[in-house]
Structures are given as structure tokens and as C-alpha cells.
Design a protein around this motif. Structure first.
Motif, mmCIF file in Angstrom:
data_model
loop_
_atom_site.group_PDB
_atom_site.id
_atom_site.type_symbol
_atom_site.label_atom_id
_atom_site.label_comp_id
_atom_site.label_asym_id
_atom_site.label_seq_id
_atom_site.Cartn_x
_atom_site.Cartn_y
_atom_site.Cartn_z
ATOM 1 N N LEU A 1 142.147 17.012 22.718
ATOM 2 C CA LEU A 1 143.359 16.762 22.195
ATOM 3 C C LEU A 1 144.166 17.780 22.508
ATOM 4 O O LEU A 1 145.373 17.861 22.966
ATOM 5 N N ASP A 2 143.760 19.050 22.281
ATOM 6 C CA ASP A 2 144.695 20.255 22.336
ATOM 7 C C ASP A 2 145.173 20.404 23.869
ATOM 8 O O ASP A 2 146.070 20.755 24.357
ATOM 9 N N TYR A 3 144.100 20.180 24.775
ATOM 10 C CA TYR A 3 144.308 20.083 26.450
ATOM 11 C C TYR A 3 145.378 19.215 26.613
ATOM 12 O O TYR A 3 146.373 19.606 27.362
ATOM 13 N N MET A 4 145.462 17.999 26.047
ATOM 14 C CA MET A 4 146.359 16.747 26.474
ATOM 15 C C MET A 4 147.717 17.193 25.861
ATOM 16 O O MET A 4 148.988 16.934 26.458
ATOM 17 N N ARG A 5 147.733 17.907 24.615
ATOM 18 C CA ARG A 5 148.996 18.135 24.232
ATOM 19 C C ARG A 5 149.601 19.090 24.830
ATOM 20 O O ARG A 5 150.648 19.419 24.943
ATOM 21 N N ASN A 6 149.070 20.103 25.353
ATOM 22 C CA ASN A 6 149.532 21.462 25.680
ATOM 23 C C ASN A 6 149.781 21.221 27.393
ATOM 24 O O ASN A 6 150.324 22.249 27.954
ATOM 25 N N MET B 1 139.338 18.559 29.795
ATOM 26 C CA MET B 1 139.220 20.088 29.419
ATOM 27 C C MET B 1 137.720 20.314 30.199
ATOM 28 O O MET B 1 136.965 19.384 30.467
ATOM 29 N N GLU B 2 137.303 21.573 30.316
ATOM 30 C CA GLU B 2 136.274 21.914 31.060
ATOM 31 C C GLU B 2 135.323 22.428 29.792
ATOM 32 O O GLU B 2 135.626 22.931 28.922
ATOM 33 N N LEU B 3 134.180 21.840 30.018
ATOM 34 C CA LEU B 3 133.141 21.984 28.962
ATOM 35 C C LEU B 3 132.631 23.554 29.126
ATOM 36 O O LEU B 3 132.404 24.179 30.210
ATOM 37 N N ASN B 4 132.368 24.040 27.912
ATOM 38 C CA ASN B 4 131.860 25.583 27.804
ATOM 39 C C ASN B 4 130.827 25.688 26.938
ATOM 40 O O ASN B 4 130.851 25.162 25.611
ATOM 41 N N LEU B 5 129.789 26.328 27.274
ATOM 42 C CA LEU B 5 128.616 26.690 26.585
ATOM 43 C C LEU B 5 128.817 27.244 25.085
ATOM 44 O O LEU B 5 128.220 26.885 24.133
ATOM 45 N N TRP B 6 130.150 28.022 25.048
ATOM 46 C CA TRP B 6 130.543 28.579 23.991
ATOM 47 C C TRP B 6 130.767 27.530 22.709
ATOM 48 O O TRP B 6 130.665 27.821 21.437
#
Length: 804
Positions: free
Chosen positions: A457-462, A763-768
């Protein structure tokens, strides 16, 4: 005898008030949340099932074999419906369906209504009940309309609307219509809705397209005869499509398209109306997905599962205090079934009480749930005999299983073992540990899903959408005046204000405005011996400047150039589609004798939802088409006052029109409703899951400390520190949560990765992300366990050693 069992059950439950309260709390929350989720899922599954002829109602779609693969569309040409009914056997009724806004006028009232342009068969096919006026042949007269009860109140208040004459603005001219009937307001569970139904022959495009097969702009619904199956009808339609679309098929062959398994380049298909809510055509094939409903149902079941696991674990913990009671019962001749019945009755009392509280909780949370998830679902959808009987049986069966397990476990002990008060749980640790791992695995999975959803959601908003969404204000041009004249008047009025930086218009909005409208237009033409398709947008001057689009080549439209009426500006994707080294040299054939010249190329921008890839786009100046929306760019300072100026200017021009304006970033945010609902759903599920898991963990830590009371006392006497004892009591649980993390993380990674594949921009998936989910579950678990373990560690060892 049963009365005696019941008294003992109540006495035991009251004696162990802590365990009983924890059980009731966990089950109440689980039942309350599960009821609300079941309400939502049942409501979604009930869509479009109220039509009496529902089993025979279908939406028509076409699957095209194009050079790039397949493409599915529901838009049909005006002559299609009549030809289909006459040429393909099996059609009982058929209606065209075109949705648009209709400015409706009665006396001094002007309303922009959601209009359906449909054929007379529409009300014979779909079960929209009439409460006033005619009941048959409602739209037989081309000057008749049907309105809903809500529309009638808005237009006529207390007057009888039947027979009244209203005016509707069609192609810029007011046409009179008579209200033939008033229908009940639309059912909440209907995919097809309207404020006013108008004869299809009165739609704005009808006269121009009534004999054209290459202008596709509306949907078609059919009702099949009872004895005709969809498979037979689709097979019978092959000759029809091959004949009516002969020239289109020849072009597909020319461009290199490959036929389907049946050797066809174009295939007519039928979608049951009951599946309208769940269909997606964007992937080039018909995809019916109830994934959201399945996720909702899955979360409800997982929450119930966690609550039941807690009940089992707490039952075992509580039973350790009742071993002597069970041993005494056995010594006095009690049978295993009697011990089982006692335990089951206690669990049933807790379950029934918790169910009642859960129902009460669902009623209390219903309004908040409806607001958060933007649903009109009500608890009434669950009040059916089938659902109520099923729910009651589930409560009885679950209580039998989870309440009976501790009894089965304790019944395995001999009378001597029971009288000693010792429960050797070594053999049962694996089950207990497995249940804890599953509990926290579910919690970690849901937390991971929450983090990924919010991240997307943040990725699409920004994400940079290619236009200025923060400072551009849009609103529909829903008045009586010519739309171009309205934009011109707005420009003259507003550009005198220092805070207004630009004014323009278009026939489509960006994002989803307050009017809720969202659509696209596609145009196809032949260029150098091959077919080219492009989205089209009719715009006014200064569109590029007002939106902040980046011009890569050429120029924008110029009001001083009359020739720009036959000019086009294209985006990068369209330039690539044309495959020309210099796109500004291209002449695009609009008709056999008229070519439009490309005068500019703009950088690709998201003129559709960000959930869709950027496609070819062509911008036109076309006064015949008309504008639908105005765009006003404002200065970053004092935006509130700027909006007030815009509203006042529009009210001066169209005093009776509703002002439905919003900034483009708000419009874009409205396109994320599905994601926001899903994020809210999974977040809520995560919170409930972690709370219930912690309740179970608290109960198990209590159980362990009770079992090891004397051991703790001895360790303290020989010098063990509080921290050492705390670690001793805690480490086994932390190992289990670590195992849950190791198991849940790959599953969460796979599930979220698959979900993200549905977005072309993601977005890119991140292990963190997953480490954070595991760490959060671990921290919450440590806090939960430490309350009991620290208390046991600091207890007086003398008191611990005296414990029997």
C-alpha cells in the motif's frame, strides 16, 4: 444424574475462576470475530442470488486470439444483441446494458443519477421488484423510465411519481420522459444497480452506432431457455461469430494471431450472473476467484482453531489439580464415560456461555466492522435455518472434541496414579508443543501478511505516477451547460487568482473521484498493414501543463492553432506500438480520408489504476465527444481557500449541479480500497491471533510452574538465581516460537510473493519483514510468559517446598 453433573461442573468452573475467565475471554473474542467474518463472507457469497431466473442468466463475453496472446472483453456493438437472439437458438430474453450518468431535471431540481440504458427484457430477466406503477412492459415505450424509491424521494418528495414528466440531458439536449414505475431500492447484494433505468435506444451513442459492428461500448445479458446448456449455446454461436466478425478475424490472421484449441480466433462465452462479483478479465482469460472470501473464512477458522487449542491446553493444565478427584471417583466405581461426560459438560457450559457473549460482542462491533471494511453486510444474513443449525452442531462437536480430550488423557491413568496426584505429561508434550508451534506459526504468518500488505500500500501511495497528484483538484462537469464552455469560463474566472496555476478538462478522471465513475475508451485502427489499439482521452488545452505531465518530444496542444483539432499527442507506450524512429512524423488514419498528425509524445503516466500496466494512450481535442471532468492545479499554500474558490466558481456557472470535487491523491487512494480492506482484515486477524495465542501461552506457563513448584524451591535453596530460574522456565517456550518462525516464514514468503504477482508494480520482498514479524511475536510471548515465570522464580522457597 445430569443435574448432579451440572452442579459439579458449575462448582469446578467457579473454583478455577482464573482458567474459566481465560477460556471464556478467548472463546468470546474468537466467536465474536468469527461471527463477523462469517457475516462478511456469507454476504459476499450471496451476491446476485436473489434473481428468480438466476440459474439461466448470463453475461456475454468475447475471447479474442490476438498476436500477443488472448484478450477477453464484455463490450459489444449495438447490433450484437438483436443479431444474437435471431441467429443463435436458445435465447429466451436478452438485454443490452450501458451505464452512464444522466442529468435529470424536474422543476427546479437537477440530479446527476446513475443511469442504466437497457432493453425492455431487462426487468423480465432481473428480479427488481416494482412498488408503484406498471409491472410489465416497463420500457416498451421509448419515452418511459423506471426510478428507484430513493430517487423518487429526491425528485418528488411526497408526490406520486408515476406519470410525472422529467427531463434528461442527452447529447446536450433535454428530452422529456414519463415515469412508468418505481422500483424498490437496490438490494445490497446486487452487482447491477441503478438510480434510473432508461430505454437503450435513448443512450447518447445509439444513433451513431446502431448499425456499426466496430463500436463496442456496452454489455449484453441473456436468459437461456431451460433446456439449453451454456456449452451447447457457446458451440452454436461459432457460426455467428465467424460471420459477424469476419473482417476482424481476417485482420487477426493477418497480424499473426494463433487460433484456439477449437481453431477459432474469436469465441463467445457466457458467465453466470451469480459469478459477476468474483470475475476478473484483466489477465486475458475468464478468472473466477473467491480468494478474498476464502481468506476471510480461513482467518475465521484459524482464530477458532487457536481458541480451541487454548481450551485444550488449559483443560490439561486445570486437570492436573483434579487427579485425586478422578482417582477417588474411579475407586468408588465411576466409569470412563462418566468422567468423560463430566469434562464435556464443563466444556459445553463454557462454550455455550462464550457463544452467547460472542454473539453480543458481534452486535456491539457490527457498526465498526461495517465502517472499517466498507460493507453493508448485516447479521441478518446468518439468520437462516441452515446456518443456525450448522452453527449449533459445530459448537456441540467442537466442545465435545476439545472438552473431551483432557478427559481421554486422564482416563488413561490408573486409579493409583490418579490418587498420587501425579500427571506424567512427558508423552503428551509433543502434542502440546505442536499446538503451540501451530498457534504462533499462524500468528507469525498473519503478522507477515500485514507487513507486506501495508508495504505494498505504501509503495503504491508513494510511487511516482507521472503526474502531479498533490496539487491538482478534479470534479465532474455534471451540469447542463456545454462542458467546453464550462472549462473556458472556469479558466477565465480562476486564473485571476494567484493560488490557481492551471485549468483544463478531460473525458475521464484520474483515480476514482467522489462520483465513483471510472472507465476507459479503446480505439483500434490499421497502420501500415497491421492493427494498432490505443486508449483514447479527449482533453482540453493545457491538460499536459495542468497535470504536470512530462513532454518528451514535440509540443502540447495550442489554442492558437486551429489545425490542432486534427492533432494527437501520444505516450511512450503508444510510440513503441507504432515502431517509428520519429513518432512526430506519423499520420494516424482516423477515417479513410482523414489523418491526424502526432505533434507530441509525453512520458508514460498512470492514467489507469496502478494495479494495471501502462498501455498505449492517445490524447485528442474533440469537441464532439465532450469533457466529463475539470482539473484545476492549485498552489501548495492555502489549499483550503483554493478549493473554496473553485467550488464558488463552479456554483456560479452551474448553480444546480452537485459539486463532487477531490484532489487526485484522494482519488488514487480510493482505488486502493481492496488492498486497504484486506490489510485491515489481516491486521485485525493478526491482533486477535496473537492475543489468543498469548492467552494459551499464559495458561501453559501457569501449568508448567504449578508442575515444577517444588523443583523451583529446591533450586532456590541450593543457590539458583531468579534470572536462572526464569530462563529455565522460559527457554522451552522460546524454542517452540523459534520453530514456529522457521516453519511459518517460508510459507509467508511464498504466499505473499504469489499475492504480489498480481501487481505489475510491486514492492520488493525483504527478509527483514519476516524477521520483524517473528521478533514481534517473540517479544509479545516473552512479556506474556515472564509475568508468570518471574513470579514463580521470586516465590519463597519454603512455601514452594511445603506445596503438596
Amino acid at each position: 444424574m445430569f443435574k448432579n453433573y451440572f452442579k459439579i461442573a458449575i462448582r469446578n468452573l467457579w473454583k478455577e475462576r482464573v482458567f474459566t475467565s481465560l477460556n471464556v475471554l478467548g472463546l468470546t473474542v474468537a466467536f465474536g470475530v468469527a461471527i463477523l467474518l462469517a457475516m462478511y463472507a456469507t454476504f459476499q457469497l450471496s451476491f446476485d442470488k436473489f434473481h428468480a431466473n438466476g440459474d439461466n442468466l448470463y453475461q456475454v463475453h468475447m475471447t479474442w486470439q490476438i498476436p500477443k496472446g488472448t484478450e477477453v472483453g464484455t463490450s459489444q456493438p449495438t447490433p450484437f444483441a438483436e443479431a444474437l437472439k435471431s441467429e443463435v437458438p436458445g435465447v429466451k430474453r436478452i438485454t443490452r446494458h450501458f451505464e452512464d450518468e444522466a442529468l435529470t431535471i424536474y422543476k427546479d431540481k437537477e440530479l446527476g443519477l446513475d443511469a442504466l440504458f437497457v432493453d425492455d427484457d431487462f426487468f423480465e430477466m432481473f428480479s427488481f421488484s416494482m412498488i408503484q406503477g406498471q409491472t410489465n412492459n416497463l420500457l416498451k415505450d421509448s419515452k418511459s423510465v423506471v426510478i428507484t424509491k430513493e430517487t423518487a424521494l429526491k425528485l418528488f418528495k411526497e408526490e406520486n411519481p408515476v406519470g410525472k414528466t422529467i427531463s434528461i440531458l442527452i447529447n446536450g439536449a433535454k428530452e422529456p420522459f414519463t415515469v412508468s414505475a418505481v422500483s424498490a431500492d437496490m438490494p445490497d447484494a446486487s452487482s447491477i444497480t441503478y438510480d434510473i433505468a432508461i430505454p437503450f435506444s435513448k443512450n447518447p451513442a445509439f444513433e451513431e452506432t446502431k448499425e456499426r459492428w466496430n463500436a463496442q461500448y456496452h454489455e449484453v445479458y441473456i436468459e437461456l431457455d431451460n433446456q439449453v446448456s451454456t456449452k451447447v449455446f457457446e458451440e452454436n454461436s461459432r457460426n455467428f461469430t465467424n460471420l459477424q466478425y469476419k473482417s476482424a478475424i481476417e485482420k487477426l490472421k493477418r497480424d499473426g494471431a494463433q487460433p484456439n484449441a477449437n481453431g477459432d480466433f474469436l469465441q463467445l462465452g457466457l458467465l453466470p450472473v451469480k459469478d459477476l462479483r468474483f470475475v476478473n478479465y484483466d489477465k486475458g482469460y475468464v478468472e473466477i476467484s473467491r480468494s478474498k472470501v476464502n481468506i476471510v473464512s480461513g482467518i475465521a477458522l484459524l482464530i477458532l482453531f487457536i481458541a480451541c487449542v487454548n481450551f485444550i491446553n488449559m483443560g490439561i493444565a486445570k486437570s492436573s489439580k483434579r487427579l485425586r478427584e478422578i482417582g477417588m471417583r474411579k475407586a468408588l466405581g465411576a466409569e470412563k464415560r462418566q468422567v468423560f461426560l463430566q469434562f464435556w459438560l464443563e466444556s459445553l457450559v463454557v462454550f455455550l456461555f462464550s457463544t452467547g457473549l460472542g454473539i453480543l460482542l458481534s452486535f456491539l462491533l457490527k457498526n465498526s466492522f461495517q465502517t472499517i471494511f466498507r460493507t453493508s453486510a448485516t447479521l441478518n444474513v446468518l439468520f437462516t435455518p441452515t446456518i443456525l443449525i450448522t452453527a449449533l452442531l459445530l459448537v456441540l462437536i467442537i466442545s465435545l472434541i476439545v472438552g473431551g480430550y483432557p478427559a481421554v488423557l486422564l482416563n488413561r491413568l490408573t486409579t493409583v496414579q490418579s490418587l498420587k496426584g501425579k500427571l506424567d505429561s512427558t508423552g503428551n508434550n509433543r502434542l502440546r508443543n505442536t499446538l503451540i508451534v501451530v498457534q504462533f506459526g499462524i500468528a507469525i504468518l498473519l503478522i507477515s501478511g500485514t507487513f507486506v500488505l501495508k508495504g505494498q500500500l505504501d509503495y503504491m501511495r508513494n510511487k511516482d505516477l507521472g503526474y502531479n497528484k498533490q496539487q491538482v483538484f478534479s470534479f465532474p462537469l455534471n451540469g447542463k451547460k456545454n462542458s467546453y464552455d464550462v472549462v473556458k469560463l472556469l479558466r477565465e474566472d480562476l486564473l485571476n487568482q494567484t493560488n490557481i496555476l492551471g485549468v483544463s478538462g478531460s473525458d475521464n478522471n484520474l483515480g476514482r473521484g467522489k462520483d465513483g465513475s471510472q472507465y476507459t475508451s479503446v480505439w483500434g485502427f490499421d497502420y501500415k498493414g497491421r492493427s494498432v489499439r490505443t486508449n483514447t482521452l479527449t482533453v482540453d488545452y493545457d491538460y499536459i501543463k495542468t497535470l504536470g505531465l512530462q513532454l518528451l518530444k514535440g509540443r502540447s496542444f495550442d489554442a492558437s492553432r486551429e489545425s490542432d483539432a486534427q492533432a494527437i499527442i501520444i505516450n511512450e507506450s503508444m510510440a513503441r506500438e507504432l515502431s517509428e524512429e520519429n513518432p512526430l512524423s506519423v499520420l494516424i488514419p482516423v477515417t479513410d480520408s482523414l489523418n491526424y498528425s502526432v505533434v507530441g509524445v509525453v512520458k508514460d503516466y498512470h492514467f489507469k489504476d496502478i494495479s494495471k500496466t501502462i498501455e498505449p494512450l492517445s490524447l485528442f481535442l474533440n469537441r464532439e465527444e465532450g469533457l466529463k471532468y475539470a482539473f484545476v492545479k492549485v498552489a501548495a499554500s492555502d489549499m483550503v481557500n483554493s478549493v473554496h474558490l473553485i467550488e464558488q466558481a463552479y456554483k456560479n456557472i452551474e448553480p444546480n449541479a452537485a459539486f463532487l470535487g477531490s484532489f487526485l491523491d484522494e482519488n488514487v487512494d480510493r482505488t486502493f480500497r481492496r488492498e486497504k480492506n484486506m490489510a485491515a482484515l489481516i491486521t485485525s486477524g493478526s491482533v486477535v491471533a496473537i492475543i489468543l495465542s498469548c492467552i494459551g501461552l499464559f495458561a501453559m506457563s501457569m501449568f508448567i510452574t504449578i508442575q515444577r513448584t517444588k523443583e523451583i524451591g529446591i533450586r532456590k535453596v541450593v543457590g539458583a538465581s531468579v534470572s536462572a530460574i526464569t530462563v529455565l522456565l522460559t527457554k522451552d517456550f522460546l524454542k517452540l516460537i523459534g520453530i514456529a518462525f522457521i516453519i511459518a516464514t517460508p510459507i509467508a514468503w511464498w504466499a505473499t510473493s504469489e499475492w504480489l504477482q498480481s501487481y505489475p508494480y510491486r514492492m520488493e520482498l525483504n527478509l527483514w519483514i519476516f524477521i520483524a514479524a517473528g521478533a514481534l511475536a517473540l517479544i509479545i510471548a516473552v512479556i506474556t510468559i515472564s509475568q508468570r515465570t518471574i513470579r514463580a522464580a521470586i516465590a519463597n522457597p519454603v512455601k514452594s517446598l511445603r506445596t503438596e
